[in-house]
Design an enzyme around this catalytic site. Sequence first.
Site, PDB file in Angstrom:
ATOM      1  N   ASP A   7     -10.305  -9.855   8.055  1.00  0.00           N
ATOM      2  CA  ASP A   7     -10.719  -8.459   7.939  1.00  0.00           C
ATOM      3  C   ASP A   7     -10.939  -7.673   9.171  1.00  0.00           C
ATOM      4  O   ASP A   7     -11.451  -8.143   9.907  1.00  0.00           O
ATOM      5  CB  ASP A   7     -11.807  -8.487   6.561  1.00  0.00           C
ATOM      6  CG  ASP A   7     -12.119  -6.947   6.176  1.00  0.00           C
ATOM      7  OD1 ASP A   7     -10.985  -6.336   6.087  1.00  0.00           O
ATOM      8  OD2 ASP A   7     -13.151  -6.607   6.403  1.00  0.00           O
ATOM      9  N   ASP A   9     -12.631  -3.750   9.052  1.00  0.00           N
ATOM     10  CA  ASP A   9     -13.718  -2.951   9.041  1.00  0.00           C
ATOM     11  C   ASP A   9     -15.121  -3.687   8.439  1.00  0.00           C
ATOM     12  O   ASP A   9     -15.062  -4.475   7.378  1.00  0.00           O
ATOM     13  CB  ASP A   9     -13.590  -1.889   7.982  1.00  0.00           C
ATOM     14  CG  ASP A   9     -12.571  -0.612   8.457  1.00  0.00           C
ATOM     15  OD1 ASP A   9     -12.697   0.167   9.079  1.00  0.00           O
ATOM     16  OD2 ASP A   9     -11.238  -1.196   8.117  1.00  0.00           O
ATOM     17  N   ASP A 170     -16.104  -9.690   4.891  1.00  0.00           N
ATOM     18  CA  ASP A 170     -17.516  -9.090   4.929  1.00  0.00           C
ATOM     19  C   ASP A 170     -17.986  -8.720   3.691  1.00  0.00           C
ATOM     20  O   ASP A 170     -19.264  -8.492   3.259  1.00  0.00           O
ATOM     21  CB  ASP A 170     -17.604  -8.089   5.953  1.00  0.00           C
ATOM     22  CG  ASP A 170     -17.028  -6.699   5.499  1.00  0.00           C
ATOM     23  OD1 ASP A 170     -17.574  -5.644   5.238  1.00  0.00           O
ATOM     24  OD2 ASP A 170     -15.627  -6.848   5.340  1.00  0.00           O
TER      25      ASP A 170
END
Length: 221
Positions: A7, A9, A170
């Site tokens: 991922d 961001d 995240d």
Amino acid sequence: MRTVIFDLDGTLADTSADLIASANACFRGLGYGDVLDPVADAKTAFRGGRAMLALGFGRVRPAFTQEDVSAQYPILLDAYSEAIDVHTRLYEGAAEAVEALRRDGYAVGVCTNKPEALADRLLVSLGIRDLFASMIGAQTVGVSKPDPKPYIAAVEEAGGVVAQSFIVGDTETDRKTARAAGVPCALVTFGPDGSDVRDLAPEALLDHYRDLGRITKDLIG
């Protein structure tokens, strides 16, 4: 080929301050000033532009509608595009860890819910675009995470096979994506949710990028 998909961001880079600034540009244009705080609202920033707009509207216009959000979304994207890397920084050790995976023979790619053009531009600005063999953004394949199709596309574009891959993320979105694709998931503890990601029961927790090589061997060999 064994493959690691990241991922963007909150995983590779802390983009929260620039994301919040783009939403605040919308609210300033509406006469409300800076409604969102770059620190207190960082978690919402990593959940996307629409989430930031909804949070802000909830504070200044409680009776807002999704039409209000949709009307401001293109303005947010334009503001973000114009100031995409003012405050954004890679997390410590991220670039070095990705380079190490490549040296060890792993394929690496990116699967993000940021629009592909913006994600690509940001990685170029951060100096790491050439490290990744694939880039799949929001709606690149018609759907976004947690649908597994973007993840699968990222693996295949990188030259890998899904059965020998895992995702580094995240948030719950990345956890759900991994489950939908039937692959392991490593969640970072230095992202917006911190150690709370433990509650999502990922196959691994990544406390620092120096641990990525060991985790990768544990998860896919």
